[in-house]
Design a protein around this motif. Structure first.
Motif, PDB file in Angstrom:
ATOM      1  N   GLU A   1       8.979 -11.424   4.968  1.00  0.00           N
ATOM      2  CA  GLU A   1      10.348 -11.936   4.907  1.00  0.00           C
ATOM      3  C   GLU A   1      11.352 -10.786   4.971  1.00  0.00           C
TER       4      GLU A   1
ATOM      5  N   LEU B   1      -1.938  -5.419  -3.624  1.00  0.00           N
ATOM      6  CA  LEU B   1      -1.628  -6.760  -4.103  1.00  0.00           C
ATOM      7  C   LEU B   1      -1.519  -7.722  -2.919  1.00  0.00           C
ATOM      8  N   PRO B   2      -2.477  -8.632  -2.746  1.00  0.00           N
ATOM      9  CA  PRO B   2      -2.375  -9.568  -1.615  1.00  0.00           C
ATOM     10  C   PRO B   2      -1.151 -10.475  -1.709  1.00  0.00           C
ATOM     11  N   GLY B   3      -0.590 -10.598  -2.912  1.00  0.00           N
ATOM     12  CA  GLY B   3       0.580 -11.461  -3.083  1.00  0.00           C
ATOM     13  C   GLY B   3       1.831 -10.932  -2.417  1.00  0.00           C
TER      14      GLY B   3
ATOM     15  N   TYR C   1       6.023  -9.425 -13.613  1.00  0.00           N
ATOM     16  CA  TYR C   1       5.959 -10.040 -14.932  1.00  0.00           C
ATOM     17  C   TYR C   1       4.563  -9.870 -15.483  1.00  0.00           C
TER      18      TYR C   1
ATOM     19  N   GLY D   1       0.981  -7.763 -14.139  1.00  0.00           N
ATOM     20  CA  GLY D   1       0.148  -8.044 -12.977  1.00  0.00           C
ATOM     21  C   GLY D   1       0.681  -9.088 -12.031  1.00  0.00           C
ATOM     22  N   LEU D   2       1.787  -9.724 -12.380  1.00  0.00           N
ATOM     23  CA  LEU D   2       2.273 -10.830 -11.569  1.00  0.00           C
ATOM     24  C   LEU D   2       3.481 -10.363 -10.755  1.00  0.00           C
ATOM     25  N   LEU D   3       3.279 -10.165  -9.450  1.00  0.00           N
ATOM     26  CA  LEU D   3       4.404  -9.788  -8.593  1.00  0.00           C
ATOM     27  C   LEU D   3       5.231 -11.035  -8.347  1.00  0.00           C
ATOM     28  N   SER D   4       6.465 -11.012  -8.808  1.00  0.00           N
ATOM     29  CA  SER D   4       7.291 -12.205  -8.699  1.00  0.00           C
ATOM     30  C   SER D   4       8.109 -12.197  -7.415  1.00  0.00           C
ATOM     31  N   ASP D   5       8.661 -11.047  -7.076  1.00  0.00           N
ATOM     32  CA  ASP D   5       9.640 -11.068  -6.002  1.00  0.00           C
ATOM     33  C   ASP D   5       9.822  -9.679  -5.412  1.00  0.00           C
ATOM     34  N   ILE D   6      10.090  -9.637  -4.108  1.00  0.00           N
ATOM     35  CA  ILE D   6      10.574  -8.408  -3.477  1.00  0.00           C
ATOM     36  C   ILE D   6      11.872  -8.782  -2.781  1.00  0.00           C
TER      37      ILE D   6
ATOM     38  N   ARG E   1       9.860  -6.990  -8.527  1.00  0.00           N
ATOM     39  CA  ARG E   1       9.963  -7.572  -9.867  1.00  0.00           C
ATOM     40  C   ARG E   1       8.576  -8.024 -10.325  1.00  0.00           C
TER      41      ARG E   1
ATOM     42  N   ARG F   1       2.145 -10.253   0.685  1.00  0.00           N
ATOM     43  CA  ARG F   1       2.122 -10.545   2.116  1.00  0.00           C
ATOM     44  C   ARG F   1       3.393 -11.222   2.620  1.00  0.00           C
ATOM     45  N   LEU F   2       3.747 -12.357   2.039  1.00  0.00           N
ATOM     46  CA  LEU F   2       4.884 -13.111   2.565  1.00  0.00           C
ATOM     47  C   LEU F   2       6.215 -12.483   2.169  1.00  0.00           C
ATOM     48  N   HIS F   3       6.265 -11.864   0.989  1.00  0.00           N
ATOM     49  CA  HIS F   3       7.496 -11.171   0.586  1.00  0.00           C
ATOM     50  C   HIS F   3       7.856 -10.103   1.616  1.00  0.00           C
TER      51      HIS F   3
END
Lengths: 369, 169
Positions: free
Chosen positions: B124, B115-117, B87, B64-69, B85, B119-121
């Protein structure tokens, strides 16, 4: 009935409480924040592009400049990524020296972060001076091993650039003896001060599930009650050998995040004590003599991450077999931890924004890269 | 299927196996004779299938944890690769999903509704590589100034000279 107009104002980019050149475009209704939008890029220097022009080793000092509070942690993550990509072994003693430096960095960062937060609340200078005082002692240790206080550039592929001097361990022991009293003092400042409690309890709440969906890491995630620490979740280096706890908060407010940081300082001290006990003698060497520094990793990609004091710091590297990275990507913790800032500030007063931002603990060198 | 991932098969094998049984149409099979640089052992899915695969990874596999795009520009092979990626909060290694899109039309569905997380990935990757995330409500430049033309992390972006401002300036 009197109606009020909503007003858009900027906090920053030049503002003493934004911890660097960071702008927040806020919409306020009176004193209440209706919306907040972070604006980035004032410190952008295309770090990743630079890294693709440099060789792997030339990038090591550049990583110092990402999170300039914690250059050792940045070095560690980058060294791990290159070692993973090129298959380089690290000697035992070097691993211990590395973890020692990184845990010192964590203490230094958290002391600074707590000091800055209390500073942001309006308790000018004195609490911050307490934090900086402790930080100075650790910077002296860094200077002893690397010659630099902030831009340490101490790690190399396969180890560290030079062994620690003989007087290092006695100095470190002295520092660790004095530490509990200092941490208790810092905690008392927060726990027993009515004004600080009023400014931090129930402010900037980030609930558990929301924290996970936003992908935040580090003390912000743990403050929201999730015991996720990469040192435990996916142990790297030699963290599986040490006995330490992962502190968590319960509510996810500013107060919890700072209690987590204070407890982490105590846990880092525990790790350092175990390192001093277990540290192998110098015969093992501080660097792998077979490790080439002008490394040409085989074609492929690798991602390595560490629990930096601010969260998950990762480096994604792609090699085309040449002396320079084909792609170099930094997964910066304080950048991603800013994603929920708007939600955390909505509904609170303008004066709370500064405290909430301080509780996320950002460094613009890393956010803007 | 449990929400805590089993650590015995690697997340990569787990994902490939699960996708092959549950969502077989999402997987991309690569030809064997690819150039070395773009060969990969990771799971590649169709870009359009991302809104299907990601909820599966989060809800069913527990990552459930989006670490990186991370975006990568393989200019000689005419494609962009996006490395997602994930975790698990329970610990363990990373679960990687890769997506490849042609350089001429770099359209990828946005993960923001899921996934709102992201957004910034995604902002960028758009700013530096020009990857268009369809469905992202706020896809603006994040590091470069708004008037900037071009995408500076692309491999064919001029590295020197004064071309970097673009004709409009």
């Amino acid at each position: 009935m009197i109606t009020t107009d909503e007003l858009q104002i900027n906090i920053g980019p030049q503002h003493p409480s934004t911890h660097g050149v960071f702008r927040m475009l806020i919409t306020v209704d009176g004193e209440t924040v209706v919306n907040l939008e972070p604006v980035f890029g004032y410190l952008h220097r295309n770090h990743e592009q630079l890294a693709e022009v440099n060789t792997y080793l030339q990038n090591m000092p550049y990583t110092d400049r990402l999170d300039y509070f914690n250059s050792m942690a940045n070095n560690h993550a980058y060294a791990l990524a290159v070692e993973k990509l090129a298959g380089i072994e690290v000697p035992e003693r070097a691993e211990y020296i590395r973890v020692m430096m990184v845990e010192l960095t964590r203490i230094l960062n958290h002391a600074g972060a707590v000091g800055f937060m209390i500073n942001d609340m309006g308790a000018w200078q004195t609490p911050l001076a307490f934090g900086i005082r402790e930080r100075e002692k650790i910077l002296d240790l860094f200077e002893m091993v690397s010659g630099a206080r902030m831009m340490c550039n101490y790690f190399r592929f396969g180890g560290v650039v030079r062994d620690i001097p003989d007087e290092f361990i006695p100095r470190l022991k002295k520092l660790l003896i004095a530490m509990p009293a200092y941490v208790d003092e810092l905690e008392r400042l927060l726990r027993e001060n009515e004004i600080l409690l009023a400014r931090s309890e129930g402010i900037g709440i980030l609930p558990r599930e929301v924290a996970v969906s936003y992908g935040v890491t580090g003390p912000v995630l743990r403050g929201s009650g999730i015991a996720y620490d990469i040192r435990k979740a996916e142990p790297y280096s030699i963290y599986d050998r040490f006995d330490f706890d992962v502190p968590v908060g319960s509510v996810g407010d500013v107060y919890d995040r700072f209690l987590v940081r204070i407890e982490e300082m105590r846990q880092s001290r525990r790790i350092l004590e175990q390192i001093i006990e277990q540290l192998p003698d110098a015969s093992g060497g501080h660097i792998n003599p077979k490790a080439r520094q002008n490394v040409r990793p085989p074609v492929g990609d690798a991602y390595a991450r560490v629990e930096s004091p601010k969260g998950e710091l990762g480096f994604y590297l792609v090699s085309d077999g040449g002396p320079k990275p084909y792609r170099y990507k930094v997964r910066a913790p304080s950048f991603i931890n800013l994603t929920p800032l708007g939600d955390m500030c909505r509904g609170y007063k303008v004066a709370d924004i500064v405290v909430i931002l301080g509780s996320i603990d950002i460094v613009m060198g890393e956010v803007d890269r | 299927m449990s929400t805590t991932p089993d650590t015995s098969p690697s997340p990569r094998d787990l994902l490939r196996e699960q996708l092959a049984t549950v969502l077989p149409h999402t997987l991309v099979t690569l030809p064997d004779d690819l150039p070395e640089l773009i060969r990969t052992a990771d799971v590649i899915v169709h870009a359009d299938a991302l809104p299907e695969v990601v909820p599966f990874v989060i809800d069913q596999l527990g990552y459930g944890l989006l670490s990186d795009i991370a975006a990568v520009d393989y200019v000689e092979h005419g494609l962009f690769e996006l490395v997602y990626r994930f975790y698990s909060i329970g610990g363990g290694g990373d679960l990687v999903i890769k997506v490849r899109v042609p350089r001429e039309q770099p359209d990828v569905p946005s993960l923001l509704p899921i996934l709102p997380g992201a957004r910034l990935h995604e902002r960028e990757a758009y700013d530096l590589f020009g990857i268009r995330f369809i469905g992202h409500p706020d896809l603006r430049r994040i590091y470069m100034w708004d008037e900037f033309e071009g995408f500076p992390m692309r491999k064919d972006f001029p590295k020197q000279g004064d071309n970097y401002i673009g004709e409009g300036a």
